[in-house]
Enzyme design. Structure first.
Site: not given
Length: 440
Positions: A327-329, A427, A331
């Site tokens: 997730e985010c970081g 993502s 990703y």
């Protein structure tokens, strides 16, 4: 249900976070079991609240969470003496469109759970006009009880007296008046406060804030104003399915953005959580069924992560036959490269083709609904999920297949679709809860 109050403000920057922390510590050191909650999608404030209260803080979100899930999460306070919840932004601020049971505002949470609101007001630069603002906030929504106000950044005894008189004439209770104190602030970073784990003198700060609250705020009055939640938990609420029986979760200063309710729901479903630290060059446990890389601040540690050979090798080995999600970081770390704010490129795991850059920062912020095009975690393709996006990185390259179709709070498509390759997915979308119905 445990009686509670919600600390809100007319706007961001009024001081509600530090006052909430002071209240939590003051009540805790008085011997109360005080349960913190945070309204809205925030990872950082709950870490400070846990440090202040010695209890895990849980997020409550009216846009992303259905009402039964909010009630179940609120039930985490069943063994506590008092709930102190902190709002987000201004009391009524939220998304432009309603979601599961509101627009994500603190007011929606207060209304759903029956917690009265105490408004923290930064009164610097005004006096009697503060009463008009408080009166307006009290009258806007009849489904919310306004217990009173805490005056913050008071300039003098005369300043306080003028505002107290105006509040009394308006029938507004004043629970306390806190003088200007510039040294009682916490350092900030681009996603909010610098994380609690990075504060070397955090406990001393909490004690000083509790001293200030104890000297200037009516703690007994606040406790008396707290009321029990009106929404009783239902027998069942749809939660977040775990991605496996044994889930390896990265946990350190680079990967710290994990919602408490997510891990709680995974454990309730029978999953075992296996924490590991990429910054300590730890590989995910070899017997894990799935790996979950949360968001955080990998850009601040990009060099160390690029040199963490055991961690990266462990990810690559796991990806041969078992799922990994970032997730985010997380990703970004699964991608080919991460370019830091100085323009230096750091090689990452290379399990996805993603290349991201902080050299030209651009804010991406808002609620999101994702409809999966590919299985992810414990969810099948076609599942609709609610969450949010909050980062400053720019995508330079994203060659893999999209993971989901993603829309914002108004149902408009956004470009942050995430991506997948083999067993690996990622993502910028931060998962909060399954969607009851598509948001439109």
């Amino acid at each position: 249900m445990t009686p509670g109050i919600l600390i809100a403000a007319p706007r961001s920057g009024s001081g509600k976070t530090t006052i909430t922390l002071g209240l939590l510590r003051a009540f805790a050191r008085a011997g109360l079991k005080v349960q913190p909650f945070k309204s809205g999608p925030d990872y950082i404030d709950p870490g400070f609240q846990q440090a202040a209260s010695h209890r895990p803080s849980h997020n409550l979100d009216s846009w992303a969470m259905p009402r039964p899930l909010i009630a179940h999460i609120a039930a985490e306070a069943d063994d506590a003496d008092l709930v102190v919840a902190e709002g987000v932004m201004g009391l009524f601020d939220g998304a432009p469109c309603r979601g599961e049971c509101g627009n994500g505002s603190s007011a929606d949470v207060a209304a759903a759970l029956g917690w009265p609101v105490i408004l923290v007001m930064d009164v610097s630069g005004q006096s009697q006009s503060a009463a008009a603002i408080a009166q307006g906030f009290r009258s806007l929504r009849p489904d919310i009880a306004m217990a009173g106000v805490i005056l913050n950044r008071v300039a003098s005894a005369r300043h306080e007296q003028m505002i107290r008189q105006a509040m009394a004439e308006a029938g507004m209770k004043v629970f306390g008046a806190i003088p200007r104190c510039p040294d009682l602030t916490l350092p900030e970073r681009h996603l909010g406060l610098v994380q609690a784990s990075e504060q070397g003198n955090l406990d001393a700060f909490m004690e000083r804030m509790a001293d200030m609250i104890g000297a200037h705020v009516d703690l007994d009055g606040i406790r008396s104003a707290a009321t029990s939640a009106t929404a009783a938990p239902t027998p069942r609420a749809d939660g977040i399915a775990p991605p496996g029986q044994r889930v390896a979760v990265a946990q350190d200063e680079a990967f710290s953005f994990t919602y408490a309710h997510l891990l709680t729901q995974w454990r309730a479903a029978g999953a075992e959580i296996l924490p590991f630290s990429p910054l300590a060059d730890e590989a995910p446990p070899a017997d894990a069924d799935a790996v979950w890389l949360p968001g955080g601040y990998p850009e601040l540690h990009a060099g160390r992560l690029a040199a963490a050979s055991r961690f990266l090798a462990g990810l690559r080995h796991h990806a041969l036959d078992r799922p990994i999600h970032g997730e985010c970081g997380g990703y970004m770390v699964l991608g080919e490269a991460l370019i830091d704010a100085k323009g230096e490129a750091h090689c990452m795991a290379g399990l996805l083709g993603l290349v991201t850059s902080f050299a030209e920062r651009r804010l991406h912020l808002g609620y999101r609904q994702a409809r999966l095009l590919q299985p992810m975690g414990g969810f099948s393709a076609g599942t609709a999920l609610n969450g949010h996006e909050f980062h400053y990185s720019t995508i330079i390259d994203q060659p893999d297949s999209p993971l989901a179709s993603v829309t914002d709070a108004q149902g408009q498509p956004v470009s942050s679709t995430g991506s997948f390759r083999g067993y690996v997915s990622g993502s910028f979308f931060h998962l909060i809860a399954p969607a009851s119905d598509p948001i439109s």
